[in-house]
Motif scaffolding. Structure first.
Motif, PDB file in Angstrom:
ATOM      1  N   ASN A 529      30.260 -22.078  28.484  1.00  0.00           N
ATOM      2  CA  ASN A 529      30.798 -22.338  29.824  1.00  0.00           C
ATOM      3  C   ASN A 529      29.905 -23.244  30.672  1.00  0.00           C
ATOM      4  N   GLY A 530      28.933 -23.904  30.041  1.00  0.00           N
ATOM      5  CA  GLY A 530      28.101 -24.833  30.788  1.00  0.00           C
ATOM      6  C   GLY A 530      26.877 -24.228  31.421  1.00  0.00           C
ATOM      7  N   GLY A 531      26.411 -23.070  30.896  1.00  0.00           N
ATOM      8  CA  GLY A 531      25.154 -22.508  31.371  1.00  0.00           C
ATOM      9  C   GLY A 531      25.267 -21.459  32.448  1.00  0.00           C
ATOM     10  N   ILE A 532      26.461 -20.875  32.644  1.00  0.00           N
ATOM     11  CA  ILE A 532      26.678 -19.875  33.705  1.00  0.00           C
ATOM     12  C   ILE A 532      26.666 -18.469  33.103  1.00  0.00           C
ATOM     13  N   TYR A 533      25.888 -17.573  33.716  1.00  0.00           N
ATOM     14  CA  TYR A 533      25.878 -16.182  33.275  1.00  0.00           C
ATOM     15  C   TYR A 533      26.589 -15.301  34.289  1.00  0.00           C
ATOM     16  N   THR A 534      27.534 -14.489  33.798  1.00  0.00           N
ATOM     17  CA  THR A 534      28.193 -13.458  34.592  1.00  0.00           C
ATOM     18  C   THR A 534      28.057 -12.150  33.832  1.00  0.00           C
ATOM     19  N   GLU A 535      27.540 -11.140  34.483  1.00  0.00           N
ATOM     20  CA  GLU A 535      27.390  -9.847  33.808  1.00  0.00           C
ATOM     21  C   GLU A 535      28.755  -9.358  33.324  1.00  0.00           C
ATOM     22  N   PRO A 536      28.867  -8.947  32.052  1.00  0.00           N
ATOM     23  CA  PRO A 536      30.154  -8.471  31.533  1.00  0.00           C
ATOM     24  C   PRO A 536      30.698  -7.319  32.377  1.00  0.00           C
ATOM     25  N   TYR A 537      32.012  -7.338  32.629  1.00  0.00           N
ATOM     26  CA  TYR A 537      32.625  -6.273  33.429  1.00  0.00           C
ATOM     27  C   TYR A 537      34.003  -5.945  32.888  1.00  0.00           C
ATOM     28  N   SER A 538      34.420  -4.692  33.142  1.00  0.00           N
ATOM     29  CA  SER A 538      35.645  -4.176  32.527  1.00  0.00           C
ATOM     30  C   SER A 538      36.773  -3.925  33.509  1.00  0.00           C
ATOM     31  N   TYR A 539      36.508  -3.992  34.816  1.00  0.00           N
ATOM     32  CA  TYR A 539      37.572  -3.776  35.802  1.00  0.00           C
ATOM     33  C   TYR A 539      37.343  -4.670  37.005  1.00  0.00           C
ATOM     34  N   THR A 540      38.427  -4.907  37.744  1.00  0.00           N
ATOM     35  CA  THR A 540      38.327  -5.745  38.940  1.00  0.00           C
ATOM     36  C   THR A 540      38.350  -4.910  40.218  1.00  0.00           C
ATOM     37  N   ARG A 541      39.160  -3.831  40.226  1.00  0.00           N
ATOM     38  CA  ARG A 541      39.184  -2.976  41.418  1.00  0.00           C
ATOM     39  C   ARG A 541      39.738  -1.602  41.060  1.00  0.00           C
ATOM     40  N   VAL A 542      39.409  -0.649  41.925  1.00  0.00           N
ATOM     41  CA  VAL A 542      39.911   0.723  41.798  1.00  0.00           C
ATOM     42  C   VAL A 542      40.510   1.104  43.137  1.00  0.00           C
ATOM     43  N   GLU A 543      41.757   1.588  43.121  1.00  0.00           N
ATOM     44  CA  GLU A 543      42.464   1.963  44.338  1.00  0.00           C
ATOM     45  C   GLU A 543      42.845   3.432  44.298  1.00  0.00           C
ATOM     46  N   THR A 544      42.979   4.028  45.478  1.00  0.00           N
ATOM     47  CA  THR A 544      43.572   5.356  45.569  1.00  0.00           C
ATOM     48  C   THR A 544      45.085   5.224  45.417  1.00  0.00           C
ATOM     49  N   ALA A 545      45.768   6.369  45.365  1.00  0.00           N
ATOM     50  CA  ALA A 545      47.218   6.348  45.161  1.00  0.00           C
ATOM     51  C   ALA A 545      47.949   5.637  46.292  1.00  0.00           C
ATOM     52  N   THR A 548      44.403   2.204  48.900  1.00  0.00           N
ATOM     53  CA  THR A 548      43.087   1.939  49.491  1.00  0.00           C
ATOM     54  C   THR A 548      42.085   1.584  48.394  1.00  0.00           C
ATOM     55  N   VAL A 549      41.416   0.453  48.540  1.00  0.00           N
ATOM     56  CA  VAL A 549      40.448   0.014  47.533  1.00  0.00           C
ATOM     57  C   VAL A 549      39.140   0.768  47.747  1.00  0.00           C
ATOM     58  N   ILE A 550      38.678   1.479  46.719  1.00  0.00           N
ATOM     59  CA  ILE A 550      37.408   2.211  46.833  1.00  0.00           C
ATOM     60  C   ILE A 550      36.306   1.566  46.008  1.00  0.00           C
ATOM     61  N   LEU A 551      36.663   0.789  44.998  1.00  0.00           N
ATOM     62  CA  LEU A 551      35.689   0.014  44.238  1.00  0.00           C
ATOM     63  C   LEU A 551      36.287  -1.358  43.979  1.00  0.00           C
ATOM     64  N   GLU A 552      35.491  -2.376  44.158  1.00  0.00           N
ATOM     65  CA  GLU A 552      35.957  -3.727  43.853  1.00  0.00           C
ATOM     66  C   GLU A 552      34.817  -4.478  43.192  1.00  0.00           C
ATOM     67  N   HIS A 553      35.085  -4.981  41.998  1.00  0.00           N
ATOM     68  CA  HIS A 553      34.044  -5.717  41.282  1.00  0.00           C
ATOM     69  C   HIS A 553      34.209  -7.202  41.558  1.00  0.00           C
ATOM     70  N   THR A 554      33.308  -7.714  42.342  1.00  0.00           N
ATOM     71  CA  THR A 554      33.284  -9.149  42.602  1.00  0.00           C
ATOM     72  C   THR A 554      32.205  -9.756  41.725  1.00  0.00           C
ATOM     73  N   PRO A 555      32.586 -10.439  40.663  1.00  0.00           N
ATOM     74  CA  PRO A 555      31.578 -10.945  39.723  1.00  0.00           C
ATOM     75  C   PRO A 555      30.633 -11.932  40.394  1.00  0.00           C
ATOM     76  N   ILE A 556      29.360 -11.792  40.067  1.00  0.00           N
ATOM     77  CA  ILE A 556      28.337 -12.714  40.565  1.00  0.00           C
ATOM     78  C   ILE A 556      27.911 -13.599  39.403  1.00  0.00           C
ATOM     79  N   SER A 557      28.184 -14.875  39.529  1.00  0.00           N
ATOM     80  CA  SER A 557      27.878 -15.823  38.464  1.00  0.00           C
ATOM     81  C   SER A 557      26.697 -16.685  38.888  1.00  0.00           C
ATOM     82  N   ASN A 558      25.746 -16.846  37.982  1.00  0.00           N
ATOM     83  CA  ASN A 558      24.559 -17.637  38.272  1.00  0.00           C
ATOM     84  C   ASN A 558      24.317 -18.671  37.175  1.00  0.00           C
TER      85      ASN A 558
END
Length: 739
Positions: A529-545, A548-558
């Motif tokens: 991908n041209g030298g970019i590292y993003t920590e591997p992740y398995s989900y983007t967000r977790v919501e209540t029924a 309401t979003v209680i967890l949101e994974h915003t990937p940090i790419s460096n």
């Protein structure tokens, strides 16, 4: 003569009646006293109880995991639940037939009463004393059942029943009939650890509750009276009979016309395939499901401060919606394909009695985990050891591109065709000197280009590069830039200090503990991908029924290496799968470019292949849980990689990696490694950073002769320097004599 006294009327009655009269009076008095006392108790201790809060009712709800379909749309992937499978559904999404079926069968005066059906209550009480009806007629209304389901207060006592009646009457004053019915239909037990009509509709008919016809609605409502007797999986005939009763009552009470009743009565219920009565048996969880469970639980603790117990309860019992990165079709395929028990054609034979364990990871070039397998065996339990995530093993030569070559190219220490010497160094161990390392091909080749060194997986070159880069710099790069957290900075065991900040770990992968397949997939994404590292992740967000979003994974790419360096390294690694001496040529499939690297730890205890395409990183690892040498006919990991990744790419367009536009593609002399001149007989194509382009070959292709000449020149310079130093000493002595 005096008159005798006349007896009063009670005395004139027969004695038995007299006694009965007295007893009756005493009974009435006692009843009045008890009634008054009960009334006081009710008003003092019960009537002031707060209204049952339906909005804050603590109940277990089923968590749903969503993955992606082939078009990138969210689709249901898996369900998680604790003791009860329940999926909340709003009243507006419940069909009118379901509501009418519940009223007809359970509480025909629901729309008229104020929480209590006094006719049924009195009839039920009388029946307890003087059995009139066969069985026990239910006195509870739907409202009373909601009170019991929400409060979980179901002890058998008169006081509890009085409480329930009063609570039901209060409930009717504060909530609408629709709100009460919504809670009822979402909380009733419907067998097979399932509660609520939505979960039951999913389980028994594979539909949402809004999609059920009237007969199916009647059948689900029919289960609640006796979930065992009317179990759709085990007592189908009983359920059909009960459903007919419900339909008859619906017709009798005016909810169905004659035509609708006839059609519904003649409808044959088709129950979904019996899965053992569970939405999921935990052994059927995919490896990806287990990955995302671990990640969500970990993040609930780290980001929200939940204890382990609280995080478990929230995930399994709170009706969360987890949106994952999983490619559902790819995961299903990987689960079936990467299984030596059922699909041995994927796996080349080994000489060992038992096939090695394995792990496989498919990672997007943006860090999204697409598919994962924690074993090459059939899963036998829930939350089992996931080797892709948790197996920490020596990476062997797969460490070379990330720990040595990437930093050497980034810092212009080498270029694509740099001439390097394949020869050992001398090290001292316990006071004894020895030459090290050895190559797997058992010899030393002298001067070779970097391109050939990577193709052959030469050991000496990364060692010499580490002497220049230093193990500390490589250690910091792997840990801080590429997220490899299992490296050991310093640890004492049995009086020995262990550390990965040394030549062997950083150059050859001989680490204290090792790395995981998932971490290696994350590290190798930089080559695609041209030298970019993003920590591997398995989900983007977790919501209540309720959304309401209680967890949101915003990937940090460096950016960890330059785009130019990544392009050069990509083409060097493509040589591993296409070059004459490439150790990974068996990984190639179709015309899709693959940049990869093989890796083997000491004694063949661990075998790896990591391949990068323009679409995905794929990692294959083999090894035994208790380390043992893998004895083989054909080196398996690149072959397994091809057999797995080929089908994954079969419907994807063959495209090339996107090279950095500033990288120059030039011909070089294969003997000197310099840019090809007019006299160079053998040339090849290389990729060069603008900052590190070699000179044009001067036509002297006797590399060894050039080395000898350079050595003679160095020797002459040393001799001249010695002579100058001797002259200086003589001059100094002469000055002293004069003094």
């Amino acid at each position: 003569m005096a008159k005798s006294a006349r007896p009063n009327r009670l005395e004139r009655l027969p004695k038995v009646w007299y006694n009965l009269g007295i007893a009756l009076c005493l009974g009435i008095i006692a009843a009045c006293v008890i009634g008054c006392a009960l009334t006081v108790y009710i008003f003092k201790y019960i009537a002031d109880e707060p209204v049952v809060d339906l909005d804050a009712a603590q109940m277990s709800y089923t968590t749903i995991l969503y993955g992606k379909d082939a078009n990138g749309n969210d689709i249901e992937m898996e369900r998680l639940h604790g003791d009860v499978n329940r999926i909340w559904v709003d009243y507006d999404d419940i069909s009118e037939d379901m509501v009418n079926a519940a009223i007809a069968l359970e509480d025909k005066r629901f729309r008229e009463h104020q929480g209590v059906d006094w006719k049924r209550t009195i009839a039920s009480a009388v029946n307890l004393v003087i059995p009139i009806y066969e069985g026990t007629p239910g006195g509870s209304t739907i409202t009373q059942q909601v009170v019991k389901n929400v409060t979980h207060d179901d002890d058998f006592s008169i006081i509890r029943k009085v409480k329930e009646i009063l609570r039901a009457m209060k409930l009717e004053k504060h909530y609408s009939k629709e709100q009460i019915m919504e809670v009822y239909l979402n909380t009733i037990g419907l067998g097979n650890n399932t509660a609520g009509v939505q979960a039951a509709a999913n389980l028994y008919y594979g539909k949402n509750v809004s999609e059920l016809n009237v007969a199916e609605c009647a059948s689900i409502v029919s289960i609640t009276q006796n979930p065992t007797k009317y179990n759709p999986f085990t007592n189908y005939d009983n359920l059909v009979e009960r459903t007919q009763t419900c339909l008859y009552l619906m017709h009798e009470q005016g909810y169905l016309s004659d035509e609708e009743y006839e059609e519904a009565s003649n409808y044959q219920l088709v129950i979904a395939e019996n899965t053992g009565g569970q939405v999921n048996t935990y052994t059927d969880w995919s490896w990806f499901t287990e990955q995302v469970i671990s990640d969500v639980l970990e993040d609930l603790g780290a980001e929200k401060g939940y204890t382990e117990e609280e995080a478990y309860d929230l995930l399994y019992n709170s009706g969360l919606r987890v949106y994952t990165t999983c490619d559902v079709e790819m995961q299903d395929y990987l689960e079936k394909a990467f299984n030596v028990d059922t699909n041995s054609t994927i796996f080349p034979a080994v000489i060992n009695e038992e096939y090695p364990e394995g792990a496989f990871v498919v990672l997007g070039l943006d860090g999204q985990i697409k598919a994962i397998a924690g074993s090459d065996r059939t899963k036998t339990g829930a939350r089992t050891f996931n080797r892709a995530r948790d197996a920490v093993r020596h990476p062997g030569s797969t460490i070379k591109p990330i720990a040595s070559y990437s930093l050497a190219v980034e810092n212009d220490i080498i270029h694509f065709s740099s001439l390097v010497e394949d020869s050992p160094i001398t090290i001292t161990e316990n006071g004894v000197q020895r030459t090290w390392p050895v190559n797997f091909y058992g010899s030393y080749l002298g001067n070779i280009t970097v391109n050939i060194a990577i193709q052959r997986s030469t050991n000496t070159i990364p060692v010499k590069l580490q002497q220049i880069i230093t193990p500390q710099v490589s250690f910091n790069f792997l840990k801080n830039k590429l997220g490899i957290s299992t490296l050991v900075e310093s640890r004492t065991e049995n009086g020995r200090v262990l550390s990965d900040i040394n030549l062997a770990p950083m150059a050859l992968g001989e680490m204290t503990d090792g790395v995981t397949p998932l971490a290696m997939a994350g590290a190798y994404q930089i080559f695609g991908n041209g030298g970019i590292y993003t920590e591997p992740y398995s989900y983007t967000r977790v919501e209540t029924a309720d959304g309401t979003v209680i967890l949101e994974h915003t990937p940090i790419s460096n950016r960890v290496i330059s785009s130019e360096s990544a392009t050069v390294l990509n083409h060097l690694l493509q040589g591993v799968t296409t070059g004459t001496y490439g150790t990974g040529t068996t990984a190639k499939f179709s015309a899709m470019p693959v940049a990869g690297k093989t890796g083997t730890s000491d004694n063949d205890n661990n075998q790896w292949f990591i391949g990068v395409t323009p679409y995905y990183v794929g990692v294959c690892w083999l090894g035994y849980d208790i380390p043992e040498q893998i004895r083989y006919y054909s080196y398996a990991p690149p072959i397994i990689y091809k057999n797995i990744m080929g089908p994954i790419h079969q419907n994807l367009a063959v495209v090339q990696f996107q090279d950095d536009p500033d990288v120059e593609v030039l011909e070089y002399c294969t003997i000197t490694g310099d840019l090809a001149g007019d006299d160079c007989e053998t040339t090849a194509t290389g990729w060069y950073k603008p900052s590190n382009i070699p000179p044009v070959c001067d036509g002297d292709h006797d590399v060894n002769k050039k080395d000898e000449d350079e050595e003679d020149q160095d020797q002459d310079e040393d001799e001249k320097r010695d002579e100058d130093e001797e002259d200086d000493r003589r001059s100094s002595r002469d000055d002293e004599d004069e003094e």
